[in-house]
Scaffold this motif. Structure first.
Motif, PDB file in Angstrom:
ATOM      1  N   ASP A  43      -9.940   4.243  10.558  1.00  0.00           N
ATOM      2  CA  ASP A  43      -9.244   3.637   9.424  1.00  0.00           C
ATOM      3  C   ASP A  43      -9.546   2.143   9.461  1.00  0.00           C
ATOM      4  O   ASP A  43      -9.106   1.430  10.357  1.00  0.00           O
ATOM      5  CB  ASP A  43      -7.747   3.889   9.541  1.00  0.00           C
ATOM      6  CG  ASP A  43      -6.952   3.339   8.380  1.00  0.00           C
ATOM      7  OD1 ASP A  43      -7.500   2.544   7.583  1.00  0.00           O
ATOM      8  OD2 ASP A  43      -5.767   3.696   8.274  1.00  0.00           O
ATOM      9  N   ILE A  44     -10.304   1.667   8.477  1.00  0.00           N
ATOM     10  CA  ILE A  44     -10.713   0.258   8.439  1.00  0.00           C
ATOM     11  C   ILE A  44      -9.958  -0.537   7.379  1.00  0.00           C
ATOM     12  O   ILE A  44     -10.356  -1.640   7.032  1.00  0.00           O
ATOM     13  CB  ILE A  44     -12.234   0.131   8.224  1.00  0.00           C
ATOM     14  CG1 ILE A  44     -12.649   0.757   6.894  1.00  0.00           C
ATOM     15  CG2 ILE A  44     -12.998   0.735   9.396  1.00  0.00           C
ATOM     16  CD1 ILE A  44     -14.044   0.402   6.453  1.00  0.00           C
ATOM     17  N   GLU A  45      -8.867   0.026   6.883  1.00  0.00           N
ATOM     18  CA  GLU A  45      -8.098  -0.621   5.828  1.00  0.00           C
ATOM     19  C   GLU A  45      -7.643  -2.027   6.235  1.00  0.00           C
ATOM     20  O   GLU A  45      -7.600  -2.932   5.413  1.00  0.00           O
ATOM     21  CB  GLU A  45      -6.874   0.231   5.471  1.00  0.00           C
ATOM     22  CG  GLU A  45      -6.066  -0.297   4.317  1.00  0.00           C
ATOM     23  CD  GLU A  45      -6.784  -0.160   2.975  1.00  0.00           C
ATOM     24  OE1 GLU A  45      -6.570  -1.041   2.122  1.00  0.00           O
ATOM     25  OE2 GLU A  45      -7.540   0.793   2.788  1.00  0.00           O
ATOM     26  N   SER A  46      -7.335  -2.219   7.509  1.00  0.00           N
ATOM     27  CA  SER A  46      -6.808  -3.507   7.974  1.00  0.00           C
ATOM     28  C   SER A  46      -7.864  -4.434   8.556  1.00  0.00           C
ATOM     29  O   SER A  46      -7.535  -5.429   9.193  1.00  0.00           O
ATOM     30  CB  SER A  46      -5.708  -3.262   9.010  1.00  0.00           C
ATOM     31  OG  SER A  46      -4.647  -2.537   8.438  1.00  0.00           O
ATOM     32  N   VAL A  47      -9.137  -4.112   8.355  1.00  0.00           N
ATOM     33  CA  VAL A  47     -10.204  -5.010   8.799  1.00  0.00           C
ATOM     34  C   VAL A  47     -10.263  -6.166   7.808  1.00  0.00           C
ATOM     35  O   VAL A  47     -10.485  -5.974   6.621  1.00  0.00           O
ATOM     36  CB  VAL A  47     -11.556  -4.280   8.887  1.00  0.00           C
ATOM     37  CG1 VAL A  47     -12.683  -5.267   9.161  1.00  0.00           C
ATOM     38  CG2 VAL A  47     -11.520  -3.209   9.964  1.00  0.00           C
ATOM     39  N   GLU A  48     -10.025  -7.372   8.313  1.00  0.00           N
ATOM     40  CA  GLU A  48      -9.982  -8.557   7.448  1.00  0.00           C
ATOM     41  C   GLU A  48     -11.375  -9.067   7.103  1.00  0.00           C
ATOM     42  O   GLU A  48     -11.614  -9.524   5.994  1.00  0.00           O
ATOM     43  CB  GLU A  48      -9.180  -9.666   8.126  1.00  0.00           C
ATOM     44  CG  GLU A  48      -7.731  -9.304   8.325  1.00  0.00           C
ATOM     45  CD  GLU A  48      -6.993 -10.315   9.173  1.00  0.00           C
ATOM     46  OE1 GLU A  48      -7.621 -11.281   9.667  1.00  0.00           O
ATOM     47  OE2 GLU A  48      -5.779 -10.138   9.352  1.00  0.00           O
ATOM     48  N   SER A  49     -12.276  -9.015   8.071  1.00  0.00           N
ATOM     49  CA  SER A  49     -13.648  -9.437   7.826  1.00  0.00           C
ATOM     50  C   SER A  49     -14.566  -8.757   8.824  1.00  0.00           C
ATOM     51  O   SER A  49     -14.142  -8.322   9.892  1.00  0.00           O
ATOM     52  CB  SER A  49     -13.792 -10.959   7.920  1.00  0.00           C
ATOM     53  OG  SER A  49     -13.599 -11.393   9.245  1.00  0.00           O
ATOM     54  N   ILE A  50     -15.828  -8.667   8.416  1.00  0.00           N
ATOM     55  CA  ILE A  50     -16.821  -8.026   9.260  1.00  0.00           C
ATOM     56  C   ILE A  50     -18.148  -8.739   9.033  1.00  0.00           C
ATOM     57  O   ILE A  50     -18.477  -9.100   7.899  1.00  0.00           O
ATOM     58  CB  ILE A  50     -16.918  -6.517   8.940  1.00  0.00           C
ATOM     59  CG1 ILE A  50     -17.840  -5.792   9.916  1.00  0.00           C
ATOM     60  CG2 ILE A  50     -17.320  -6.277   7.502  1.00  0.00           C
ATOM     61  CD1 ILE A  50     -17.744  -4.276   9.827  1.00  0.00           C
ATOM     62  N   ASP A  51     -18.865  -9.001  10.114  1.00  0.00           N
ATOM     63  CA  ASP A  51     -20.171  -9.628   9.968  1.00  0.00           C
ATOM     64  C   ASP A  51     -21.262  -8.579  10.206  1.00  0.00           C
ATOM     65  O   ASP A  51     -20.981  -7.393  10.388  1.00  0.00           O
ATOM     66  CB  ASP A  51     -20.318 -10.842  10.892  1.00  0.00           C
ATOM     67  CG  ASP A  51     -20.363 -10.493  12.369  1.00  0.00           C
ATOM     68  OD1 ASP A  51     -20.286  -9.292  12.722  1.00  0.00           O
ATOM     69  OD2 ASP A  51     -20.466 -11.422  13.190  1.00  0.00           O
TER      70      ASP A  51
END
Length: 96
Positions: A43-51
């Motif tokens: 569940d990546i709903e709460s990932v704020e940012s990703i590089d």
């Protein structure tokens, strides 16, 4: 925000920032995960940012699931960068 990974059964919730600095945590948590489980849900709903490094880590996990004939599901809106990566990969596969 640092990367936080919580789990319940085969569901893993990822919170925070998935980037080059947090890859050690991500990789340690998911190392050999498919040796223990046949299917996992991220569940990546709460990932704020990703590089780019974070996207590649998820892509490696995806490739490992395919290689080992395991099931990986990624849910949540997450970040546009991740969606774009897999959409581009899908388009290049269809074109080939």
């Amino acid at each position: 925000m640092d990367l936080q990974i919580t789990s319940y059964n085969n569901r893993f919730q990822i919170k925070g920032t998935l980037n080059k600095l947090s890859l050690k945590t991500f990789n340690a948590h998911f190392a050999n995960i498919f040796d223990e489980l046949d299917d996992i849900l991220l569940d990546i709903e709460s990932v704020e940012s990703i590089d780019r490094a974070g996207v590649m880590a998820l892509a490696r996990l995806h490739n490992e699931s395919i290689t080992k004939s395991k099931k990986l599901s990624i849910i949540g809106l997450g970040c546009k960068e991740l969606y774009d990566h897999f959409k581009n990969q899908e388009n290049s596969t269809v074109a080939a």
